[in-house]
Design an enzyme around this catalytic site. Structure first.
Site, PDB file in Angstrom:
ATOM      1  N   TRP A 149       0.794  -1.225   0.000  1.00 19.27           N
ATOM      2  CA  TRP A 149       0.000   0.000   0.000  1.00 19.27           C
ATOM      3  C   TRP A 149       0.830   1.280   0.000  1.00 19.27           C
ATOM      4  O   TRP A 149       0.298   2.359  -0.198  1.00 19.27           O
ATOM      5  CB  TRP A 149      -0.923   0.023   1.226  1.00 19.27           C
ATOM      6  CG  TRP A 149      -0.267  -0.349   2.509  1.00 19.27           C
ATOM      7  CD1 TRP A 149      -0.334  -1.565   3.141  1.00 19.27           C
ATOM      8  CD2 TRP A 149       0.580   0.470   3.334  1.00 19.27           C
ATOM      9  NE1 TRP A 149       0.417  -1.552   4.297  1.00 19.27           N
ATOM     10  CE2 TRP A 149       0.985  -0.312   4.434  1.00 19.27           C
ATOM     11  CE3 TRP A 149       1.028   1.787   3.254  1.00 19.27           C
ATOM     12  CZ2 TRP A 149       1.815   0.169   5.440  1.00 19.27           C
ATOM     13  CZ3 TRP A 149       1.863   2.276   4.240  1.00 19.27           C
ATOM     14  CH2 TRP A 149       2.243   1.467   5.319  1.00 19.27           C
ATOM     15  N   ASN A 150       2.133   1.189   0.229  1.00 16.82           N
ATOM     16  CA  ASN A 150       2.891   2.443   0.387  1.00 16.82           C
ATOM     17  C   ASN A 150       3.140   3.155  -0.944  1.00 16.82           C
ATOM     18  O   ASN A 150       3.055   4.376  -1.032  1.00 16.82           O
ATOM     19  CB  ASN A 150       4.203   2.189   1.130  1.00 16.82           C
ATOM     20  CG  ASN A 150       5.118   1.234   0.403  1.00 16.82           C
ATOM     21  OD1 ASN A 150       4.672   0.287  -0.244  1.00 16.82           O
ATOM     22  ND2 ASN A 150       6.413   1.457   0.505  1.00 16.82           N
ATOM     23  N   LYS A 173      -2.829  -8.297  -7.362  1.00 12.17           N
ATOM     24  CA  LYS A 173      -3.565  -8.127  -6.100  1.00 12.17           C
ATOM     25  C   LYS A 173      -3.040  -6.887  -5.393  1.00 12.17           C
ATOM     26  O   LYS A 173      -1.959  -6.904  -4.799  1.00 12.17           O
ATOM     27  CB  LYS A 173      -3.404  -9.336  -5.194  1.00 12.17           C
ATOM     28  CG  LYS A 173      -4.193  -9.183  -3.883  1.00 12.17           C
ATOM     29  CD  LYS A 173      -3.870 -10.264  -2.894  1.00 12.17           C
ATOM     30  CE  LYS A 173      -4.692 -10.084  -1.602  1.00 12.17           C
ATOM     31  NZ  LYS A 173      -4.419  -8.798  -0.914  1.00 12.17           N
ATOM     32  N   PRO A 174      -3.793  -5.787  -5.423  1.00 10.77           N
ATOM     33  CA  PRO A 174      -3.398  -4.618  -4.640  1.00 10.77           C
ATOM     34  C   PRO A 174      -3.746  -4.817  -3.172  1.00 10.77           C
ATOM     35  O   PRO A 174      -4.558  -5.678  -2.815  1.00 10.77           O
ATOM     36  CB  PRO A 174      -4.246  -3.498  -5.251  1.00 10.77           C
ATOM     37  CG  PRO A 174      -5.478  -4.190  -5.750  1.00 10.77           C
ATOM     38  CD  PRO A 174      -5.033  -5.563  -6.189  1.00 10.77           C
ATOM     39  N   SER A 176      -5.582  -4.167   0.263  1.00 10.20           N
ATOM     40  CA  SER A 176      -6.959  -3.766   0.563  1.00 10.20           C
ATOM     41  C   SER A 176      -7.039  -2.342   1.091  1.00 10.20           C
ATOM     42  O   SER A 176      -8.120  -1.751   1.126  1.00 10.20           O
ATOM     43  CB  SER A 176      -7.569  -4.728   1.595  1.00 10.20           C
ATOM     44  OG  SER A 176      -7.707  -6.025   1.048  1.00 10.20           O
ATOM     45  N   GLY A 226       6.782  -6.560  -0.091  1.00 12.91           N
ATOM     46  CA  GLY A 226       6.138  -6.527   1.214  1.00 12.91           C
ATOM     47  C   GLY A 226       7.140  -6.845   2.308  1.00 12.91           C
ATOM     48  O   GLY A 226       8.361  -6.785   2.101  1.00 12.91           O
ATOM     49  N   SER A 227       6.644  -7.203   3.460  1.00  7.89           N
ATOM     50  CA  SER A 227       7.510  -7.459   4.608  1.00  7.89           C
ATOM     51  C   SER A 227       8.292  -8.757   4.428  1.00  7.89           C
ATOM     52  O   SER A 227       7.891  -9.656   3.684  1.00  7.89           O
ATOM     53  CB  SER A 227       6.678  -7.544   5.888  1.00  7.89           C
ATOM     54  OG  SER A 227       5.928  -8.750   5.908  1.00  7.89           O
ATOM     55  N   GLU A 248      10.902  -8.341  -3.177  1.00  8.75           N
ATOM     56  CA  GLU A 248      11.477  -7.092  -2.672  1.00  8.75           C
ATOM     57  C   GLU A 248      10.892  -6.898  -1.287  1.00  8.75           C
ATOM     58  O   GLU A 248       9.720  -6.552  -1.145  1.00  8.75           O
ATOM     59  CB  GLU A 248      11.143  -5.933  -3.612  1.00  8.75           C
ATOM     60  CG  GLU A 248      12.063  -4.733  -3.426  1.00  8.75           C
ATOM     61  CD  GLU A 248      11.482  -3.681  -2.515  1.00  8.75           C
ATOM     62  OE1 GLU A 248      11.833  -3.706  -1.312  1.00  8.75           O
ATOM     63  OE2 GLU A 248      10.677  -2.870  -2.968  1.00  8.75           O
ATOM     64  N   LEU A 249      11.729  -7.157  -0.270  1.00  5.27           N
ATOM     65  CA  LEU A 249      11.215  -7.264   1.094  1.00  5.27           C
ATOM     66  C   LEU A 249      11.645  -6.070   1.948  1.00  5.27           C
ATOM     67  O   LEU A 249      11.850  -4.985   1.440  1.00  5.27           O
ATOM     68  CB  LEU A 249      11.681  -8.594   1.690  1.00  5.27           C
ATOM     69  CG  LEU A 249      11.343  -9.828   0.827  1.00  5.27           C
ATOM     70  CD1 LEU A 249      11.891 -11.102   1.453  1.00  5.27           C
ATOM     71  CD2 LEU A 249       9.841  -9.940   0.586  1.00  5.27           C
ATOM     72  N   CYS A 282      10.320   1.568   1.684  1.00  6.30           N
ATOM     73  CA  CYS A 282      11.257   0.488   2.004  1.00  6.30           C
ATOM     74  C   CYS A 282      12.695   0.990   1.998  1.00  6.30           C
ATOM     75  O   CYS A 282      13.551   0.438   2.688  1.00  6.30           O
ATOM     76  CB  CYS A 282      11.089  -0.681   1.043  1.00  6.30           C
ATOM     77  SG  CYS A 282      11.230  -0.222  -0.694  1.00  6.30           S
ATOM     78  N   GLU A 383      12.711  -2.183  10.962  1.00 11.74           N
ATOM     79  CA  GLU A 383      12.190  -1.265   9.953  1.00 11.74           C
ATOM     80  C   GLU A 383      10.952  -0.585  10.524  1.00 11.74           C
ATOM     81  O   GLU A 383       9.928  -1.226  10.764  1.00 11.74           O
ATOM     82  CB  GLU A 383      11.829  -2.028   8.677  1.00 11.74           C
ATOM     83  CG  GLU A 383      11.324  -1.123   7.568  1.00 11.74           C
ATOM     84  CD  GLU A 383      10.963  -1.887   6.300  1.00 11.74           C
ATOM     85  OE1 GLU A 383      11.131  -1.338   5.210  1.00 11.74           O
ATOM     86  OE2 GLU A 383      10.496  -3.035   6.419  1.00 11.74           O
ATOM     87  N   GLU A 460      14.257  -5.759  -9.857  1.00 10.10           N
ATOM     88  CA  GLU A 460      13.228  -4.970 -10.516  1.00 10.10           C
ATOM     89  C   GLU A 460      13.908  -3.791 -11.193  1.00 10.10           C
ATOM     90  O   GLU A 460      15.001  -3.379 -10.809  1.00 10.10           O
ATOM     91  CB  GLU A 460      12.172  -4.501  -9.509  1.00 10.10           C
ATOM     92  CG  GLU A 460      11.380  -5.663  -8.916  1.00 10.10           C
ATOM     93  CD  GLU A 460      10.127  -5.246  -8.196  1.00 10.10           C
ATOM     94  OE1 GLU A 460       9.039  -5.687  -8.611  1.00 10.10           O
ATOM     95  OE2 GLU A 460      10.226  -4.479  -7.208  1.00 10.10           O
TER      96      GLU A 460
END
Length: 479
Positions: A149-150, A173-174, A176, A226-227, A248-249, A282, A383, A460
């Site tokens: 979401w960021n 999948k974005p 929510s 994500g995390s 990409e964590l 991130c 983080e 990426e």
């Protein structure tokens, strides 16, 4: 605003009738829209749609694919402000930053469309004069693009751009928390003539949507941001069907300011990268190491710049930092700052929710500057994904590098110095995928971006990103 999912170029509701409200983090009582909470069966329908579409899209010429992507970008550019306003409403960032994200996302997709013809196969000489060896590069198949979401649009573009360009199809999948701007953007692809099923968007719970995507046998590749904890789960589930992965964590990005650095530039850049998007990046500066000889001067400039930040609703004129997007994130920051103070840290600025009625209903937190922190504190070792800036002292080059590398993460590091030798030595020794020297630019679409250690793997951006969505095939021909 009632949105529907996009499956096979059709707008789909959930057969269960369940929906997910999308709230404005600047005023959590304001529901700005809702999206369907899809069932397992509807998620599988989206996957099968992309699987069937892959047979056609992968055999469409690269120039034709690029033409459609460019047309989608053209349509979206005409709606940039509309999409950016949605992004601010659901995510919270200032409208000016939302517009920058939309533009960067479209630039990224355009880049991958424009450079697709650079993806070439290979030929090899052999020991036999009647033998030819070819290496073909073919699209991997259906890709699940799972986006946080960021930066929901930018991180989607980093996945969708190269995947669609090389001939893969995508089920996206974005989060929510931020699905509205994604759905609005993908409508532009449909209007541009993207064939049915090539790009589907599904929304819903992790159990009924997320888990299906990472485990379904028709999904060949997962691109996830994500995390680290969730990334490990994705790896575990993907291993059961041996899916290709780009992860990409998390990050815990250090900034080192050596004694010969330009203090003013370093401090101003540190403020920008610590508090941009309320620290929910991130590659945000999570911890700063400043040489003892310039520590006081650095802190003075850092505080001066921090005090210029205007916190508020991202749609208000002049606001430069919005709220955190989630209550969970707000609580994490509050808890970490409290723990740091209990362990002896000092807050020089911020450290609490802003006062005033206009902040009461939102997830606002002041930009927070801390000193006398150390690596036992959560605000340093974890983080934060929030507006915190712990500043620490170092005395030697080796000490700075050691402290910077003292983490399980390895995404980005920042170095400030006028000494080229020192800059190169630090760049070689820092254990991360990107090093910024005298700048805090994180990821750019024309250059490779990836993590080391528990910040993930795969690349990426840049031409290297194409390879993440391709399989190699050796063809040996005797003639």
């Amino acid at each position: 605003m009632i949105y529907k999912c996009i499956i096979n170029n059709k707008f789909v509701e959930s057969s269960s009738g369940r929906t997910i409200p999308v709230r404005n983090p600047a005023n959590t009582e304001q529901v700005v829209g809702e999206v369907p909470s899809l069932t397992v069966e509807e998620t599988e329908q989206a996957i099968r749609s992309s699987y069937e579409a892959f047979k056609v899209w992968s055999n469409t010429g690269p120039s034709k694919r690029a033409e459609i992507l460019r047309q989608a970008v053209k349509v979206a550019r005409e709606r940039q402000n509309e999409i950016a306003k949605l992004l601010t409403l659901e995510q919270g960032k200032p409208f000016s930053e939302a517009k920058e994200e939309v533009k960067a996302s479209l630039d990224s997709i355009e880049y991958f469309a424009d450079n697709i013809l650079s993806v070439l196969g290979e030929t090899y000489s052999t020991e036999k004069n009647n033998r030819l060896s070819l290496v073909l590069k073919q699209p991997v198949g259906v890709v699940a693009a799972i986006v946080p979401w960021n930066y929901p649009l930018l991180l989607l573009s980093w996945k969708v751009g190269p995947a669609l360009a090389v001939g893969c199809t995508v089920v996206a999948k974005p989060s929510s928390y931020t699905p509205l701007s994604t759905l609005e953007l993908v409508k532009c692809f449909l209007e541009a003539g993207l064939p049915a099923g090539v790009l589907n968007v599904v929304t819903g719970t992790n159990k009924e949507v997320g888990e299906v995507l990472i485990s379904h046998p028709l999904i060949s590749k997962i691109a996830f941001t994500g995390s680290t904890d969730v990334g490990k789960h994705v790896m575990s589930e993907a291993s059961k069907t041996v899916k290709k992965l780009t992860l990409e964590l998390g990050g815990n990005c250090p900034m080192i300011v050596f004694e010969d650095a330009d203090v003013s530039i370093a401090a101003k850049d540190g403020v920008r990268r610590s508090f941009r998007n309320a620290g929910q990046i991130c590659n945000a500066v999570n911890r700063m190491y400043v040489h003892k000889s310039i520590f006081s001067d650095f802190v003075d400039v850092f505080l001066e710049e921090t005090k210029k930040i205007k916190v508020g609703n991202g749609l208000e004129e002049g606001v430069t930092m919005g709220p955190l997007t989630t209550l969970e994130g707000w609580r994490r920051v509050e808890s970490a700052v409290k723990e740091a103070l209990e362990k002896g840290a000092k807050v020089l600025y911020g450290g609490k929710k802003p006062s005033g009625d206009k902040f009461e209903k939102g997830y606002f937190y002041e930009p927070t500057v801390l000193v006398e922190t150390d690596h036992t504190m959560k605000v340093v070792k974890e983080e934060m994904f929030g507006p915190t800036a712990p500043i620490m002292v170092f005395e030697s080059f080796d000490e700075a590098i050691s402290m910077a590398n003292d983490t399980d993460y390895g995404l980005v590091a920042y170095v400030y110095t006028k000494d080229l030798t020192k800059a190169l030595r630090a760049s070689m020794l820092l254990q991360c995928g990107t090093v910024g020297v005298n700048n805090v630019v994180g990821g750019e679409f024309a250059y490779p971006y990836g993590g080391w250690k528990q910040s993930g793997f795969g690349v990426e951006n840049s031409h290297h990103a194409y390879e993440q969505y391709l399989l190699l095939k050796h063809v040996r021909i005797d003639y």
